[in-house]
Motif scaffolding. Sequence first.
Motif, PDB file in Angstrom:
ATOM      1  N   ALA A 526       0.958  -1.312   0.217  1.00  0.00           N
ATOM      2  CA  ALA A 526       0.015  -0.146   0.184  1.00  0.00           C
ATOM      3  C   ALA A 526       0.822   1.111  -0.052  1.00  0.00           C
ATOM      4  O   ALA A 526       0.434   2.322  -0.835  1.00  0.00           O
ATOM      5  CB  ALA A 526      -0.747  -0.114   1.327  1.00  0.00           C
ATOM      6  N   LYS A 527       1.809   1.328   0.905  1.00  0.00           N
ATOM      7  CA  LYS A 527       2.793   2.510   0.770  1.00  0.00           C
ATOM      8  C   LYS A 527       4.346   2.180   0.504  1.00  0.00           C
ATOM      9  O   LYS A 527       4.773   1.230   1.223  1.00  0.00           O
ATOM     10  CB  LYS A 527       2.464   3.094   2.258  1.00  0.00           C
ATOM     11  N   GLN A 528       4.607   2.694  -0.249  1.00  0.00           N
ATOM     12  CA  GLN A 528       5.990   2.567  -0.943  1.00  0.00           C
ATOM     13  C   GLN A 528       6.935   3.678  -0.441  1.00  0.00           C
ATOM     14  O   GLN A 528       6.520   4.668  -0.356  1.00  0.00           O
ATOM     15  CB  GLN A 528       6.032   2.393  -2.473  1.00  0.00           C
ATOM     16  N   SER A 529       8.123   3.497  -0.095  1.00  0.00           N
ATOM     17  CA  SER A 529       9.323   4.371   0.368  1.00  0.00           C
ATOM     18  C   SER A 529       9.694   5.091  -0.909  1.00  0.00           C
ATOM     19  O   SER A 529       9.387   4.584  -2.145  1.00  0.00           O
ATOM     20  CB  SER A 529      10.473   3.591   1.082  1.00  0.00           C
ATOM     21  N   TYR A 530      10.490   6.342  -0.658  1.00  0.00           N
ATOM     22  CA  TYR A 530      10.999   6.834  -1.793  1.00  0.00           C
ATOM     23  C   TYR A 530      11.678   6.007  -2.710  1.00  0.00           C
ATOM     24  O   TYR A 530      11.643   5.928  -3.979  1.00  0.00           O
ATOM     25  CB  TYR A 530      11.861   8.217  -1.465  1.00  0.00           C
ATOM     26  N   THR A 531      12.556   5.215  -2.162  1.00  0.00           N
ATOM     27  CA  THR A 531      13.559   4.285  -3.011  1.00  0.00           C
ATOM     28  C   THR A 531      12.495   3.336  -3.724  1.00  0.00           C
ATOM     29  O   THR A 531      12.795   2.971  -4.803  1.00  0.00           O
ATOM     30  CB  THR A 531      14.520   3.728  -2.219  1.00  0.00           C
ATOM     31  N   ALA A 532      11.879   2.561  -2.932  1.00  0.00           N
ATOM     32  CA  ALA A 532      10.994   1.300  -3.588  1.00  0.00           C
ATOM     33  C   ALA A 532      10.209   2.008  -4.575  1.00  0.00           C
ATOM     34  O   ALA A 532       9.920   1.401  -5.555  1.00  0.00           O
ATOM     35  CB  ALA A 532      10.228   0.892  -2.283  1.00  0.00           C
ATOM     36  N   TYR A 533       9.387   3.239  -4.531  1.00  0.00           N
ATOM     37  CA  TYR A 533       8.895   3.975  -5.357  1.00  0.00           C
ATOM     38  C   TYR A 533       9.591   3.905  -6.993  1.00  0.00           C
ATOM     39  O   TYR A 533       8.926   3.496  -8.155  1.00  0.00           O
ATOM     40  CB  TYR A 533       8.150   5.065  -4.954  1.00  0.00           C
ATOM     41  N   PRO A 583       6.867   4.693 -12.524  1.00  0.00           N
ATOM     42  CA  PRO A 583       7.510   5.722 -13.223  1.00  0.00           C
ATOM     43  C   PRO A 583       8.632   5.466 -14.079  1.00  0.00           C
ATOM     44  O   PRO A 583       8.931   6.148 -15.135  1.00  0.00           O
ATOM     45  CB  PRO A 583       8.147   6.594 -12.038  1.00  0.00           C
ATOM     46  N   SER A 584       9.150   4.076 -13.955  1.00  0.00           N
ATOM     47  CA  SER A 584      10.258   3.878 -14.772  1.00  0.00           C
ATOM     48  C   SER A 584      10.716   2.377 -14.731  1.00  0.00           C
ATOM     49  O   SER A 584      10.505   1.714 -13.789  1.00  0.00           O
ATOM     50  CB  SER A 584      11.842   4.456 -14.203  1.00  0.00           C
ATOM     51  N   HIS A 585      10.969   1.766 -16.028  1.00  0.00           N
ATOM     52  CA  HIS A 585      11.483   0.669 -16.166  1.00  0.00           C
ATOM     53  C   HIS A 585      13.058   0.324 -16.190  1.00  0.00           C
ATOM     54  O   HIS A 585      13.568  -0.793 -15.953  1.00  0.00           O
ATOM     55  CB  HIS A 585      10.688  -0.051 -17.533  1.00  0.00           C
ATOM     56  N   THR A 586      13.569   1.394 -16.602  1.00  0.00           N
ATOM     57  CA  THR A 586      14.941   1.502 -16.622  1.00  0.00           C
ATOM     58  C   THR A 586      15.824   1.595 -15.234  1.00  0.00           C
ATOM     59  O   THR A 586      15.362   2.586 -14.326  1.00  0.00           O
ATOM     60  CB  THR A 586      15.529   2.630 -17.606  1.00  0.00           C
ATOM     61  N   ARG A 587      16.626   0.827 -15.002  1.00  0.00           N
ATOM     62  CA  ARG A 587      17.425   0.923 -13.729  1.00  0.00           C
ATOM     63  C   ARG A 587      18.308   2.130 -13.369  1.00  0.00           C
ATOM     64  O   ARG A 587      17.953   2.845 -12.392  1.00  0.00           O
ATOM     65  CB  ARG A 587      18.179  -0.383 -13.634  1.00  0.00           C
ATOM     66  N   PRO A 602       8.077  15.476  -5.068  1.00  0.00           N
ATOM     67  CA  PRO A 602       6.525  15.888  -5.808  1.00  0.00           C
ATOM     68  C   PRO A 602       6.083  14.521  -6.852  1.00  0.00           C
ATOM     69  O   PRO A 602       4.962  14.303  -6.377  1.00  0.00           O
ATOM     70  CB  PRO A 602       7.066  16.939  -6.575  1.00  0.00           C
ATOM     71  N   ILE A 603       7.032  14.001  -7.468  1.00  0.00           N
ATOM     72  CA  ILE A 603       6.564  12.954  -8.288  1.00  0.00           C
ATOM     73  C   ILE A 603       5.960  11.724  -7.410  1.00  0.00           C
ATOM     74  O   ILE A 603       5.072  11.119  -7.490  1.00  0.00           O
ATOM     75  CB  ILE A 603       7.500  12.551  -9.385  1.00  0.00           C
ATOM     76  N   ARG A 608       2.181   7.920  -5.218  1.00  0.00           N
ATOM     77  CA  ARG A 608       1.613   7.641  -4.185  1.00  0.00           C
ATOM     78  C   ARG A 608       0.007   7.751  -3.906  1.00  0.00           C
ATOM     79  O   ARG A 608      -0.681   6.966  -3.827  1.00  0.00           O
ATOM     80  CB  ARG A 608       2.142   8.004  -2.522  1.00  0.00           C
ATOM     81  N   HIS A 609      -0.342   9.177  -4.240  1.00  0.00           N
ATOM     82  CA  HIS A 609      -1.687   9.410  -4.453  1.00  0.00           C
ATOM     83  C   HIS A 609      -2.457   8.455  -5.428  1.00  0.00           C
ATOM     84  O   HIS A 609      -3.420   8.077  -5.179  1.00  0.00           O
ATOM     85  CB  HIS A 609      -1.796  10.895  -4.771  1.00  0.00           C
ATOM     86  N   THR A 610      -1.819   8.340  -6.569  1.00  0.00           N
ATOM     87  CA  THR A 610      -2.492   7.502  -7.738  1.00  0.00           C
ATOM     88  C   THR A 610      -2.464   6.175  -7.312  1.00  0.00           C
ATOM     89  O   THR A 610      -3.531   5.396  -7.694  1.00  0.00           O
ATOM     90  CB  THR A 610      -1.764   7.726  -8.987  1.00  0.00           C
TER      91      THR A 610
END
Length: 637
Positions: A526-533, A583-587, A602-603, A608-610
Amino acid sequence: MLRIKRMDIFILQSFVPLFLMTFCICLFIVLMQFLWRYIDDLVGKGLGVDVIAELFFYAALTMIPMALPLAILLASLMTFGNLGEQFELTAMKASGISLIRTMAPLIVLMVFIATGAFFFQNNVLPVAQTKMWTLLYSMRQKSPELEIPEGVFYDQIPGYNLFVQEKNRETGVLYDMMIYDVSRGFENSSIILADSGKMTITPDKTHLFLRLWSGESFENLKDAAANMRNVPYRRESFKEKEIMLKFDANFNRMDEQGMRNQYVGKNMAELQATIDSVGERVDSLGRRYGTSLKEYPYFNVNNYKYRPHDGKQVKTKMPDVALEKPLDVDSVFRGSSSGYALNYLSQGLVKAQRMKQEYEYKSLSMADDLKTIRRHAIELQKKFTLSFACIIFFFIGAPLGAIIRKGGLGTPLVISVFLFIFYYIIDNMGYKMARDGKVEVWEGMWLSAAVLLPMGIFFTYKAVNDSAVFNKDAYMNFFRKFFGVSEVRHVEMKEVVMEEVVPSEAVSRLDAVKDMVRRFLEQNPAKQSYTAYWLNGYDRESLHALRESVESVVSYLSNSREKMVVLKLMDMPVLRSLWFQEPSHTRWLSWLMISVFPIGIPIWLYGRHTQAQLRDELATVVKVADELIVLIQKMKL
């Protein structure tokens, strides 16, 4: 063999009248702009109608390079907009006629217009500009028409200021006059006061004759008071006084030869000859200045070097050879008193300043020649830019008209004005940069063409391929999907059902959808950290599969004959697959966004809102699936 078909004649008959009309309108508009700009030089000069008409004729010829591209743009927009609005372009395409083939007769016409524009720029425009500027400067030199106002000072008589309190328009008598004579300078000015007077112009219109009554005059005599402390003045009372003032009211034409020698009055051959001659002079001066700079002796040491010649040491001048050993400048100050040291420094400073002023003067003299070269080169490039602009504007206007499919003067006029203003700003910016030497002349003069050419290619490509460039619904759908605006599902009862709904099959499909939703929610927290996102996000491939399964169930149950089932299907949400969810498939891109921490926050927050919205929609999917299963089971019983 080239054959002119009836369609070609039809296209030409549709374009040519519109082109002539728009050209006259555009020429009138730019001519009014010319009038507003130079209205102060024309009004109040007493010029004849023939002189003003002659000026406007040459000004109209001079304004053709500005009006022609705008007229072509507007006419092509209106022509193909009318054809598209009346479905004539659609009929041509249905008959197998491409847009390029439809434009073919106008393309040939544009080539002829561009060729004619080139010869006009080279042969006609220099003559028209020479005559127009000569006539305009002659008008500026003409004295204004004599019309003395009441209650204010009149300064249009050279060297005099005249004040009149009141005048009789029937008899021409002026009352309570005050005349300031500053023709010999303010220090030798004189003042004349008169109760009344009358003014006439001599028959040759070169002098003013004033007859004054009952007044006084005051005059400074500073020239006679060279060795006196106080400046005397002379006072005179008179009952009648006559004055002759120099005032040329004739219109005298200037010689055209002076303007003919300017860059505006030359054709290509003359411009190129001037560029070559001035460029050769600049190069020779540059070589001379460079040679003198190399040969100039510094510290009384000449740039000479001894070279062996036939077994002897011969002194050979080598301007490009530096000293083999650097001079010890500090040795000059060793053993010298402070007075000598200051004297050396002051002499060196004066010499350096003198050399600086000398080379600044040389640079200024060369700057004038370089400016002359740039001016002539700009005028030379203009001979070609007009022709190219005509072709570019056609390939912008014709495809745009075919795309927007709007005729008349409304939408085409707005688009034409906007595009022409954009072109004019870019062209004027390039001209100023080329004139000031900030860029090369050809770069500045072809800047507008370089900007508009890709636009013409893009619009032509889109029009030929029937792309919806100005379809607002396509752009609205794109932004709606990108930012995640929710969609409302619409399901209607079918009058004819091709596939009957089997209750057991429907329940099985709904259970499968529920299982897929459960697995998706387990795999995506449900909630992903900044790095995991940025590294993981939500798996969009699984989401696409889940969405296809939901749409398949909705499509299957929409065949139901039960109204309650169909109505309940409208509560099933439309699952959205957004970029912000993964947001990205590229590592490497993910790690890059993680590294620029403040920018990605901000992204991440919006992502997380979406994701939260997606989880709510999935929960709704499970809830609606359970309600549908209950409805189907009740109906089965």
